[in-house]
Design an enzyme around this catalytic site. Sequence first.
Site, PDB file in Angstrom:
ATOM      1  CG  ASP A 305      -2.117   0.850   1.108  1.00  0.00           C
ATOM      2  OD1 ASP A 305      -2.850   0.697   0.119  1.00  0.00           O
ATOM      3  OD2 ASP A 305      -2.342   1.683   2.005  1.00  0.00           O
ATOM      4  CD  GLU A 352      -2.159   2.413  -3.242  1.00  0.00           C
ATOM      5  OE1 GLU A 352      -2.285   3.293  -4.118  1.00  0.00           O
ATOM      6  OE2 GLU A 352      -1.955   2.665  -2.054  1.00  0.00           O
ATOM      7  CG  ASP A 405      -8.954   2.919   0.791  1.00  0.00           C
ATOM      8  OD1 ASP A 405      -9.470   2.573   1.871  1.00  0.00           O
ATOM      9  OD2 ASP A 405      -7.729   3.035   0.634  1.00  0.00           O
TER      10      ASP A 405
END
Length: 505
Positions: A305, A352, A405
Amino acid sequence: MKTSKNSKKSSRRQSGILMPISSIPSKYGIGGFSKEAYAFVDFLEAAGQKLWQILPLGPTSYGDSPYQSFSTFAGNPYYIDLEGLIGAGYLTEKECGAVDCGSDPSYVDYEKIWLTRFKLLRKAYERAKKAGLPQEQGYLDFIRDNESWLPDYALYMAVKSHFKYVSWVEWDEDIRLRKPAALKKYRQELADEIGFYQFQQYFFAAQWKALKAYANEKGIRIVGDIPIYVAFDSADTWANPELFQLDEDNVPLGVAGCPPDVFCATGQLWGNPLYRWEYHRQTGYAWWISRIAYCFRLYDVVRIDHFRGFESYWFVPYGDDTAQYGHWVKGPGYDLFRALKEALGDMDVIAEDLGFLTKEVIALVKKTGYPGMKILQFAFGDDADNAYLPHNYTQNSIVYTGTHDNETILGWYNGTDAGTRRSVKRYLNIRGNREIPWHFIRAAFASVADTAVIPMQDYLELDNAARINTPSTLGGNWEWRMLPDAATPELAGRIRELVETYGRG
């Protein structure tokens, strides 16, 4: 450890489903490693899927976010299958059935889970002790094999419990600063509590290993997420302050976040401690090598991430109420990934690469060779050059309708402006308003991207009531659960048809 070569996978088209462990149906309030998880693996196989992407597996803290965990190494005890403990003779069906862990099968009631789950686990621990489990060789081997992190984590949780769960910066100074006498004192006084947390990790690891093996036998690989940062209130920060930008009292000099943008005028203030990258470089990135190696014990593919933070990260002065007065600081860049490759070989990593991307960030992702992410929700309302439109993809990428998200596709489509909706209909050739998510799913499958990953909510055509997370908000997140009969054979057949049509088998 070394993973298999990316070169053998770069031309293989495949697809997977994004489905958090917590969202799996179960009769005990939250998804876990129960028979329902095995049934979901069977569904993935029937649907022709090759990947199951899950969120981080760590124990959640305040806010229930798996991206703010008490440990980057430990597992979430909520996921332990209670029926497995019943089968081991450590709990009874009556005891588990009498607990109120929430009555709504579409929702995780974290307060009820928090108030009840550890009481059951403690009963199981007491019976396991009487049965001699802590002296069994398998248990002792587990403790030994995880000695790099487990003793610190178990002590940290035991001391946290002792101090009524306040953050470690509010503990007494001697143990907050890990003075040797204090460490010795609490290890002795809290020995049984330490054993309780080790017991949880033992069962978590055993049950997850079995579930992952089952998935692998079905030809399904696990994609695990790891945040770039660790939580400040974590065993990682408390036990290894030298890794982070902290002062002599272990208070952060600065914390992580994102700068202001069109979505948030004051930026995003995450509050995670920032790495002392020069120290990591001097140690040959030993902690990072250990962390990533451990990830590949848990997962087959690792999604990192906030990958852009390795090129430059947003430094927010500690104590600021917002992230708007931060500044960019250079990160380790490719030097870290060179060290990881030398130590671990070629790794299946997903970068990501979302957010504010500079040419330097794009160059770093390209140099690593890791596939980046393409999000269909970001594709419309602009022009034909938008990098998220399917005709602009490269093979070495992962396409998503949305991530954890994002809104669900149906929720996003229903809430977007009329101009964007017209752009969507024109590009995807939508006529009418039926089965909107399937048009996006088909576009993802048809794209040149090697891998397509679709959140389970989009296959189920759910609106934003099923959204997983809304960034920069507290409460109401990470709660969605799939209803028990939602993953039907008919749905699996429809997904498999797409797999076969677009060569993702």
